[in-house]
Design a protein around this motif. Structure first.
Motif, PDB file in Angstrom:
ATOM      1  N   ASN A   8       0.811  -1.208  -0.032  1.00  0.00           N
ATOM      2  CA  ASN A   8       0.071  -0.015   0.039  1.00  0.00           C
ATOM      3  C   ASN A   8       0.928   1.369  -0.026  1.00  0.00           C
ATOM      4  OD1 ASN A   8      -2.909   0.611  -0.280  1.00  0.00           O
ATOM      5  ND2 ASN A   8      -3.101   0.219   2.033  1.00  0.00           N
ATOM      6  N   ASN A   9       0.863   1.888  -1.046  1.00  0.00           N
ATOM      7  CA  ASN A   9       1.401   3.334  -0.864  1.00  0.00           C
ATOM      8  C   ASN A   9       2.814   3.181  -0.812  1.00  0.00           C
ATOM      9  OD1 ASN A   9       1.378   6.067  -1.723  1.00  0.00           O
ATOM     10  ND2 ASN A   9       0.872   6.671   0.136  1.00  0.00           N
ATOM     11  N   ALA A  10       3.654   2.224  -1.355  1.00  0.00           N
ATOM     12  CA  ALA A  10       5.036   2.111  -0.596  1.00  0.00           C
ATOM     13  C   ALA A  10       5.885   2.884  -1.535  1.00  0.00           C
ATOM     14  CB  ALA A  10       5.272   0.449  -1.059  1.00  0.00           C
ATOM     15  N   TYR A  11       6.956   3.262  -0.933  1.00  0.00           N
ATOM     16  CA  TYR A  11       8.080   3.874  -1.522  1.00  0.00           C
ATOM     17  C   TYR A  11       9.326   3.307  -0.989  1.00  0.00           C
ATOM     18  CZ  TYR A  11       4.866   7.795  -3.010  1.00  0.00           C
ATOM     19  OH  TYR A  11       3.855   8.646  -3.307  1.00  0.00           O
ATOM     20  N   THR A  66       8.271   3.923  -6.418  1.00  0.00           N
ATOM     21  CA  THR A  66       7.442   5.239  -6.140  1.00  0.00           C
ATOM     22  C   THR A  66       5.854   4.798  -5.979  1.00  0.00           C
ATOM     23  OG1 THR A  66       9.090   6.745  -6.687  1.00  0.00           O
ATOM     24  CG2 THR A  66       6.664   7.667  -6.347  1.00  0.00           C
ATOM     25  N   ASN A  67       5.218   4.922  -4.933  1.00  0.00           N
ATOM     26  CA  ASN A  67       3.789   4.725  -4.877  1.00  0.00           C
ATOM     27  C   ASN A  67       3.300   3.467  -5.558  1.00  0.00           C
ATOM     28  OD1 ASN A  67       1.145   5.438  -4.388  1.00  0.00           O
ATOM     29  ND2 ASN A  67       0.882   6.390  -6.287  1.00  0.00           N
ATOM     30  N   ILE A  68       3.936   2.368  -4.946  1.00  0.00           N
ATOM     31  CA  ILE A  68       3.459   0.998  -5.239  1.00  0.00           C
ATOM     32  C   ILE A  68       2.298   0.358  -4.619  1.00  0.00           C
ATOM     33  CG2 ILE A  68       4.289  -1.327  -5.649  1.00  0.00           C
ATOM     34  CD1 ILE A  68       5.607   0.502  -7.359  1.00  0.00           C
ATOM     35  N   ASN A  69       1.460   0.079  -5.307  1.00  0.00           N
ATOM     36  CA  ASN A  69       0.210  -0.527  -4.753  1.00  0.00           C
ATOM     37  C   ASN A  69      -0.342  -1.892  -5.439  1.00  0.00           C
ATOM     38  OD1 ASN A  69      -1.031   1.571  -3.023  1.00  0.00           O
ATOM     39  ND2 ASN A  69      -0.579   2.729  -4.936  1.00  0.00           N
ATOM     40  N   SER A 129       8.595   4.534   3.021  1.00  0.00           N
ATOM     41  CA  SER A 129       7.197   4.785   3.465  1.00  0.00           C
ATOM     42  C   SER A 129       6.252   3.955   2.814  1.00  0.00           C
ATOM     43  CB  SER A 129       6.801   6.211   3.297  1.00  0.00           C
ATOM     44  OG  SER A 129       6.748   6.375   2.018  1.00  0.00           O
ATOM     45  N   GLY A 130       5.303   3.751   3.465  1.00  0.00           N
ATOM     46  CA  GLY A 130       3.938   2.824   2.965  1.00  0.00           C
ATOM     47  C   GLY A 130       4.166   1.501   3.773  1.00  0.00           C
ATOM     48  N   ASN A 135      13.903   7.982  -5.462  1.00  0.00           N
ATOM     49  CA  ASN A 135      13.378   6.643  -5.039  1.00  0.00           C
ATOM     50  C   ASN A 135      13.597   5.670  -6.152  1.00  0.00           C
ATOM     51  OD1 ASN A 135      12.256   7.647  -2.649  1.00  0.00           O
ATOM     52  ND2 ASN A 135      10.277   8.386  -3.417  1.00  0.00           N
TER      53      ASN A 135
END
Length: 84
Positions: free
Chosen positions: A5-8, A21-24, A58-59, A18
Motif C-alpha cells: 500500500n502506497n510504498a516508496y 514510487t507509490n507501489i500498490n 514509507s508505506g 526513490n
C-alpha cells in the motif's frame, strides 16, 4: 497473500531518487501473478522489496505466509561461510 500500500523504497537513504514510487499491489493467496516489463522498469526491485532486501521509506508491506525465490542464475555473497 502479499499486500503493498502506497510504498516508496530506495537502496540508500542518501539517494535523491526513490527506486520505487507509490507501489500498490494485492496478490491473492492461491493465484498466479506475473510481473513483466522492459529492462530497468523495476521488476527486480519490486521482488527485492517484497523479500525485504530493498528498504521501505514509507508505506505498508504485508506478507502473509512464506515466499520462496529461485534465481535464474546462481550467485554467492562475498564473505560468506563455505563448507567443503
Amino acid at each position: 497473500g502479499i499486500y503493498i500500500n502506497n510504498a516508496y523504497a530506495k537502496w540508500t537513504e542518501t539517494s535523491m531518487d526513490n527506486t520505487l514510487t507509490n507501489i500498490n499491489l494485492t496478490v491473492t493467496p492461491g493465484k498466479l501473478l506475473a510481473i513483466i516489463g522492459p529492462v530497468g522498469c523495476g521488476k527486480s526491485s519490486l521482488l527485492h522489496m517484497i523479500l525485504r532486501e530493498l528498504p521501505l521509506i514509507s508505506g505498508n508491506l504485508e506478507v502473509n505466509g512464506e515466499i520462496s525465490y529461485a534465481s535464474q542464475e546462481p550467485w554467492l555473497f562475498a564473505g560468506g561461510i563455505y563448507f567443503f
